[in-house]
Scaffold this active site. Structure first.
Site, mmCIF file in Angstrom:
data_model
loop_
_atom_site.group_PDB
_atom_site.id
_atom_site.type_symbol
_atom_site.label_atom_id
_atom_site.label_comp_id
_atom_site.label_asym_id
_atom_site.label_seq_id
_atom_site.Cartn_x
_atom_site.Cartn_y
_atom_site.Cartn_z
ATOM 1 N N ASP A 285 -55.701 21.278 26.251
ATOM 2 C CA ASP A 285 -55.235 20.716 27.840
ATOM 3 C C ASP A 285 -55.143 22.325 28.049
ATOM 4 O OD1 ASP A 285 -54.591 18.447 26.745
ATOM 5 O OD2 ASP A 285 -52.429 18.444 26.020
ATOM 6 N N LYS B 259 -55.323 6.937 26.649
ATOM 7 C CA LYS B 259 -54.309 6.495 26.402
ATOM 8 C C LYS B 259 -54.557 4.985 27.503
ATOM 9 C CE LYS B 259 -51.147 9.545 25.059
ATOM 10 N NZ LYS B 259 -51.954 10.921 25.811
ATOM 11 N N HIS C 26 -54.442 1.361 28.985
ATOM 12 C CA HIS C 26 -54.223 0.786 29.413
ATOM 13 C C HIS C 26 -53.961 -0.514 30.832
ATOM 14 C CE1 HIS C 26 -48.967 -1.219 29.508
ATOM 15 N NE2 HIS C 26 -50.064 -1.326 29.396
ATOM 16 N N PRO D 191 -57.045 -7.442 29.579
ATOM 17 C CA PRO D 191 -57.951 -6.950 28.111
ATOM 18 C C PRO D 191 -59.362 -6.901 28.824
ATOM 19 C CG PRO D 191 -56.483 -8.734 27.739
ATOM 20 C CD PRO D 191 -56.010 -8.590 28.910
ATOM 21 N N THR E 247 -60.550 -5.073 31.565
ATOM 22 C CA THR E 247 -60.927 -4.174 32.388
ATOM 23 C C THR E 247 -60.786 -2.902 30.870
ATOM 24 O OG1 THR E 247 -59.579 -4.964 34.023
ATOM 25 C CG2 THR E 247 -59.780 -2.005 33.755
ATOM 26 N N GLN F 255 -41.773 17.989 24.640
ATOM 27 C CA GLN F 255 -41.778 17.316 23.557
ATOM 28 C C GLN F 255 -39.747 16.884 23.146
ATOM 29 O OE1 GLN F 255 -44.352 15.461 22.721
ATOM 30 N NE2 GLN F 255 -46.292 16.443 22.730
HETATM 31 O O1 C5P Z 1 -48.829 20.478 24.141
HETATM 32 P P1 C5P Z 1 -48.983 20.181 22.679
HETATM 33 O O2 C5P Z 1 -48.830 20.360 21.397
HETATM 34 O O3 C5P Z 1 -47.276 19.368 23.283
HETATM 35 O O4 C5P Z 1 -49.458 18.506 22.646
HETATM 36 C C1 C5P Z 1 -49.181 17.475 22.492
HETATM 37 C C2 C5P Z 1 -50.767 16.441 22.819
HETATM 38 O O5 C5P Z 1 -51.226 14.665 22.255
HETATM 39 C C3 C5P Z 1 -51.443 16.140 24.105
HETATM 40 O O6 C5P Z 1 -52.360 16.517 25.038
HETATM 41 C C4 C5P Z 1 -50.425 14.802 25.152
HETATM 42 O O7 C5P Z 1 -51.117 14.297 25.343
HETATM 43 C C5 C5P Z 1 -50.910 13.726 23.543
HETATM 44 N N1 C5P Z 1 -49.641 13.218 23.456
HETATM 45 C C6 C5P Z 1 -48.809 13.275 22.661
HETATM 46 N N2 C5P Z 1 -47.849 12.113 22.318
HETATM 47 C C7 C5P Z 1 -48.080 10.699 22.304
HETATM 48 C C8 C5P Z 1 -49.490 10.270 22.706
HETATM 49 C C9 C5P Z 1 -50.340 11.997 22.732
HETATM 50 O O8 C5P Z 1 -47.763 14.138 23.072
HETATM 51 N N3 C5P Z 1 -47.760 9.400 22.461
#
Ligand code: C5P
Length: 228
Positions: A10, A63, A65, A68, A70, A185
């Site tokens: 990212d 991801k 969403h 079906p 599309t 997070q």
């Molecule tokens: O920087 P970080 O370790 O938080 O990055 C986590 C990555 O995982 C991000 O690219 C995010 O889009 C992805 N992700 C997430 N949660 C999910 C699925 C994917 O954080 N459930």
């Protein structure tokens, strides 16, 4: 030995994404191209990343969403990239999941259960169920539809592993070393806790790319897993 990590690319430019891939892909299991990179650089940029994988798997985290048909069309559109893993949202329903799996062929469809950034109060807007309960039901429905991987938070890994068995890959974001910031997070744990619970792959972005010595940071994660 490759670390069981998917590096989340990212980052703001294709040059940075490519440089990180050249530097880190030989050390980890997967390189993850997400929405920031894919929407900016498209298939040509992602192919450039692919040329530098050094044996790591390509994890395309779009991801998906939608209805079906599309989603099937979207999977068809990225088939020429042939990623190893492609994500869809499990809440899209079993028909959408089946459409993705049937179109994907050899690509592993990974179902994202409940995002690791969500809390129970976020989820209460659309469901009265506890997150752990929802994640388990979404994981079961995804595996029944043919998904070969599940994305869940460290908090649900143990429970999901118990219901999906050993053949399904559990890919787990929300992983932080004890000294790291949580950022956005919410349902997080350390690499050692997450692997002990049954995760196959740890998705890590900021806590590795935010370091000036990312290879050393990867080595620290591996040491912390081995020392558990
Ligand atoms: O920087 P970080 O370790 O938080 O990055 C986590 C990555 O995982 C991000 O690219 C995010 O889009 C992805 N992700 C997430 N949660 C999910 C699925 C994917 O954080 N459930």
């Amino acid at each position: 030995m490759r670390a069981p990590i998917a590096i989340a690319l990212d980052v703001p430019t294709l040059l940075q994404a490519t440089t990180y891939t050249q530097q880190l892909a030989g050390h980890v299991a997967m390189i993850k191209v997400g929405l920031q990179s894919y929407l900016r650089d498209g298939n040509p940029g992602t192919l450039q990343i692919k040329e530098n994988l050094q044996g790591a798997e390509l994890f395309l985290d779009l991801k998906l969403h939608d209805i079906p048909q599309t989603v099937a069309g979207a999977v068809k559109s990225i088939k020429q990239l042939n990623p190893d893993v492609l994500t869809v949202h499990a809440v899209g329903g079993s028909e959408m999941l089946k459409a993705a799996v049937e179109t994907a062929g050899d690509i592993d469809i990974a179902a994202v259960t409940i995002l690791t950034s969500l809390t129970q109060s976020d989820v209460s807007v659309f469901s009265d169920h506890q997150i752990a309960d929802l994640v388990q039901r979404l994981a079961e429905s995804a595996v029944n539809a043919g998904c070969r991987a599940i994305v869940c938070s460290p908090h649900e890994v143990k429970q999901v592993r118990a219901v999906v068995g050993d053949q399904i890959r559990l890919i787990v974001p929300g992983v932080r070393m004890p000294a790291d910031a949580a950022d956005d997070q919410r349902r997080i744990a350390t690499p050692a806790q997450t692997v002990a619970a049954g995760a196959d792959i740890l998705v890590m972005g900021r806590s590795i790319l935010g370091s000036s010595t990312p290879i050393e940071q990867i080595a620290k994660v591996v040491q912390s897993i081995e020392a558990r």
